[in-house]
Design an enzyme around this catalytic site. Structure first.
Site, PDB file in Angstrom:
ATOM      1  CD  GLN A 162      56.025  59.527  29.113  1.00  0.00           C
ATOM      2  OE1 GLN A 162      56.479  59.936  30.162  1.00  0.00           O
ATOM      3  NE2 GLN A 162      56.356  58.352  28.622  1.00  0.00           N
TER       4      GLN A 162
ATOM      5  CE1 TYR B  95      47.456  48.739  23.206  1.00  0.00           C
ATOM      6  CE2 TYR B  95      49.566  48.069  24.112  1.00  0.00           C
ATOM      7  CZ  TYR B  95      48.192  48.028  24.129  1.00  0.00           C
ATOM      8  OH  TYR B  95      47.554  47.282  25.093  1.00  0.00           O
TER       9      TYR B  95
ATOM     10  CE1 TYR C 299      55.810  49.856  23.092  1.00  0.00           C
ATOM     11  CE2 TYR C 299      57.831  49.147  24.180  1.00  0.00           C
ATOM     12  CZ  TYR C 299      57.081  50.132  23.559  1.00  0.00           C
ATOM     13  OH  TYR C 299      57.629  51.388  23.399  1.00  0.00           O
TER      14      TYR C 299
HETATM   15  N1  LIG Z   1      57.462  55.425  27.259  1.00  0.00           N
HETATM   16  C1  LIG Z   1      58.615  54.774  27.205  1.00  0.00           C
HETATM   17  O1  LIG Z   1      59.194  54.404  28.232  1.00  0.00           O
HETATM   18  C2  LIG Z   1      59.261  54.483  25.875  1.00  0.00           C
HETATM   19  C3  LIG Z   1      60.441  53.725  25.856  1.00  0.00           C
HETATM   20  C4  LIG Z   1      61.044  53.450  24.647  1.00  0.00           C
HETATM   21  C5  LIG Z   1      60.495  53.927  23.467  1.00  0.00           C
HETATM   22  N2  LIG Z   1      59.338  54.652  23.497  1.00  0.00           N
HETATM   23  C6  LIG Z   1      58.770  55.099  22.226  1.00  0.00           C
HETATM   24  O2  LIG Z   1      58.788  56.521  22.193  1.00  0.00           O
HETATM   25  C7  LIG Z   1      57.664  56.989  21.444  1.00  0.00           C
HETATM   26  C8  LIG Z   1      56.893  58.002  22.273  1.00  0.00           C
HETATM   27  O3  LIG Z   1      56.452  57.363  23.467  1.00  0.00           O
HETATM   28  P1  LIG Z   1      55.713  58.134  24.638  1.00  0.00           P
HETATM   29  O4  LIG Z   1      56.320  57.671  25.906  1.00  0.00           O
HETATM   30  O5  LIG Z   1      55.622  59.587  24.328  1.00  0.00           O
HETATM   31  O6  LIG Z   1      54.288  57.441  24.515  1.00  0.00           O
HETATM   32  P2  LIG Z   1      52.880  57.889  25.135  1.00  0.00           P
HETATM   33  O7  LIG Z   1      53.072  58.948  26.157  1.00  0.00           O
HETATM   34  O8  LIG Z   1      52.168  56.640  25.484  1.00  0.00           O
HETATM   35  O9  LIG Z   1      52.195  58.566  23.887  1.00  0.00           O
HETATM   36  C9  LIG Z   1      51.782  57.846  22.764  1.00  0.00           C
HETATM   37  C10 LIG Z   1      50.688  58.636  22.105  1.00  0.00           C
HETATM   38  O10 LIG Z   1      50.166  57.866  21.020  1.00  0.00           O
HETATM   39  C11 LIG Z   1      48.766  58.012  21.021  1.00  0.00           C
HETATM   40  N3  LIG Z   1      48.130  56.879  20.355  1.00  0.00           N
HETATM   41  C12 LIG Z   1      48.123  55.589  20.729  1.00  0.00           C
HETATM   42  N4  LIG Z   1      47.403  54.861  19.851  1.00  0.00           N
HETATM   43  C13 LIG Z   1      46.961  55.729  18.920  1.00  0.00           C
HETATM   44  C14 LIG Z   1      46.159  55.608  17.766  1.00  0.00           C
HETATM   45  N5  LIG Z   1      45.656  54.438  17.386  1.00  0.00           N
HETATM   46  N6  LIG Z   1      45.922  56.720  17.046  1.00  0.00           N
HETATM   47  C15 LIG Z   1      46.411  57.904  17.398  1.00  0.00           C
HETATM   48  N7  LIG Z   1      47.161  58.093  18.480  1.00  0.00           N
HETATM   49  C16 LIG Z   1      47.429  57.017  19.230  1.00  0.00           C
HETATM   50  C17 LIG Z   1      48.395  58.071  22.487  1.00  0.00           C
HETATM   51  O11 LIG Z   1      47.121  58.695  22.598  1.00  0.00           O
HETATM   52  P3  LIG Z   1      46.384  58.835  24.035  1.00  0.00           P
HETATM   53  O12 LIG Z   1      47.084  59.988  24.704  1.00  0.00           O
HETATM   54  O13 LIG Z   1      45.008  59.153  23.682  1.00  0.00           O
HETATM   55  O14 LIG Z   1      46.561  57.520  24.724  1.00  0.00           O
HETATM   56  C18 LIG Z   1      49.515  58.911  23.068  1.00  0.00           C
HETATM   57  O15 LIG Z   1      49.221  60.284  23.030  1.00  0.00           O
HETATM   58  C19 LIG Z   1      56.866  55.734  21.072  1.00  0.00           C
HETATM   59  O16 LIG Z   1      57.214  55.329  19.788  1.00  0.00           O
HETATM   60  C20 LIG Z   1      57.326  54.698  22.069  1.00  0.00           C
HETATM   61  O17 LIG Z   1      57.176  53.378  21.576  1.00  0.00           O
HETATM   62  C21 LIG Z   1      58.723  54.955  24.682  1.00  0.00           C
END
Ligand SMILES: NC(=O)c1ccc[n+]([C@@H]2O[C@H](COP(=O)([O-])OP(=O)(O)OC[C@H]3O[C@@H](n4cnc5c(N)ncnc54)[C@H](OP(=O)(O)O)[C@@H]3O)[C@@H](O)[C@H]2O)c1
Length: 290
Positions: free
Chosen positions: A11, A59, A123
């Site tokens: 995202q 993750y 998580y």
């Molecule tokens: N989503 C939320 O509500 C939320 C809330 C608080 C904080 N955050 C933090 O914000 C940041 C961005 O989150 P987001 O929502 O953009 O997450 P996301 O949409 O789940 O994207 C995470 C990306 O990391 C990739 N990934 C996961 N494991 C991997 C690995 N082993 N090697 C390479 N790539 C890998 C995933 O690949 P795939 O596309 O192939 O799965 C995905 O593209 C993260 O640090 C998250 O913890 C998110």
């Protein structure tokens, strides 16, 4: 400025690829190309020769992490530690993201960066371990703790509620989970503005500002009221089947991972450092849905 962007299909990562491109040479990596682990990071960094690494990979499956905590820790903690080491070795800088789920949600007022952490699930524990790895090695790293990130492009709380509103007549949504919804594009633009602002000496500027900052949509709302806003602001609401939004307690809707009750994030530190504050969550949602 050369930026290595990890998680470019997520995202936040997808939006960052667009917002960083106008002023930086971006080497984007996604899991499709590199399934990263701590060992895999070194050659990737070696090849990209970045000034700044932006780590948007993580993750993020909160319930999945209860079933596979090892994998969650490998990606959210060990990989992050390896990135910190590479950052130090190359005298580069790192921008990393963490989560409101490092808190237990019992504080009655918005969380500031120095508040005690107490994650309720794997998580949150894995993300906290990633934060700690970076601060223990004193890497030139800025960590943005964000919350309730949504995209209209990938599966998110918002897209799920929009889908369910078209499929069901009744939706039950919890009232006792409160947070700061964050539109992924707003977050990516804020990070790009910050990096643009320090483009002439990014490594020194990030090293100087190293630490944790809260960066999430302004204000806070319950899952229930957030869903009400999603349904109200949806330009395609004439297609909704849903007639009733039923308020429930989280205990009535048990999930594998416990969620914190209320984790609004106070963004004053980021505002004081960079003059950046994300838009109020409702304004951002209205923009996201148009
Ligand atoms: N989503 C939320 O509500 C939320 C809330 C608080 C904080 N955050 C933090 O914000 C940041 C961005 O989150 P987001 O929502 O953009 O997450 P996301 O949409 O789940 O994207 C995470 C990306 O990391 C990739 N990934 C996961 N494991 C991997 C690995 N082993 N090697 C390479 N790539 C890998 C995933 O690949 P795939 O596309 O192939 O799965 C995905 O593209 C993260 O640090 C998250 O913890 C998110």
């Amino acid at each position: 400025m050369r930026i290595l962007l990890l998680g470019a299909r997520g995202q936040v990562g997808h939006e960052l690829a667009g917002t960083l491109a106008p002023f930086a040479q971006v080497v984007a990596s996604s899991r499709a190309e590199t399934n990263l682990d701590a060992e895999g990071v070194r050659p990737l960094v070696e090849e990209a020769k970045p000034d700044v690494i932006v780590n948007a990979s993580a993750y993020t499956d909160v319930d999945g992490a209860e079933k596979e905590p090892e994998l969650a820790h490998a990606v959210n903690a060990r990989l992050v530690g390896a990135l910190g080491e590479e950052t130090k070795r190359r005298r580069a800088a790192l921008v990393h993201f963490s989560t409101d789920f490092v808190f237990d949600g019992e504080k009655p007022t918005p969380y500031v960066e120095t508040d005690a952490t107490a994650p309720l699930g794997e998580y949150g524990r894995s993300k906290l371990a990633g934060e700690r790895a970076l601060s223990e090695m004193d890497a030139a790293a800025v960590i943005f703790r964000t919350a309730w990130v949504y995209s209209l492009r990938r599966k998110s709380f918002v897209t799920t509620m929009l889908r369910l509103a078209r499929e069901r007549e009744e939706l039950a949504v919890v009232t006792d989970q409160i947070g700061s919804p964050t539109f992924c594009r707003d977050l990516a633009q804020a990070v790009a503005l910050i990096l643009y602002g320090c483009r002439t000496n990014a490594v020194e500027a990030i090293a100087e500002a190293r630490g944790i900052y809260h960066l999430a949509g302004s204000g806070s709302v319950s899952r229930y009221d957030f869903t009400r806003a999603i349904l109200e602001l949806d330009p395609r609401r004439s297609e909704h089947r849903v007639k009733q939004l039923r308020p429930i307690r989280a205990a009535e809707f048990p999930l594998p991972a416990r969620r914190p009750r209320a984790t609004p994030l106070d963004g004053a530190k980021a505002f004081a450092q960079w003059g950046i504050r994300l838009a109020p969550w409702r304004d951002a949602l209205a923009r996201a849905l148009t």
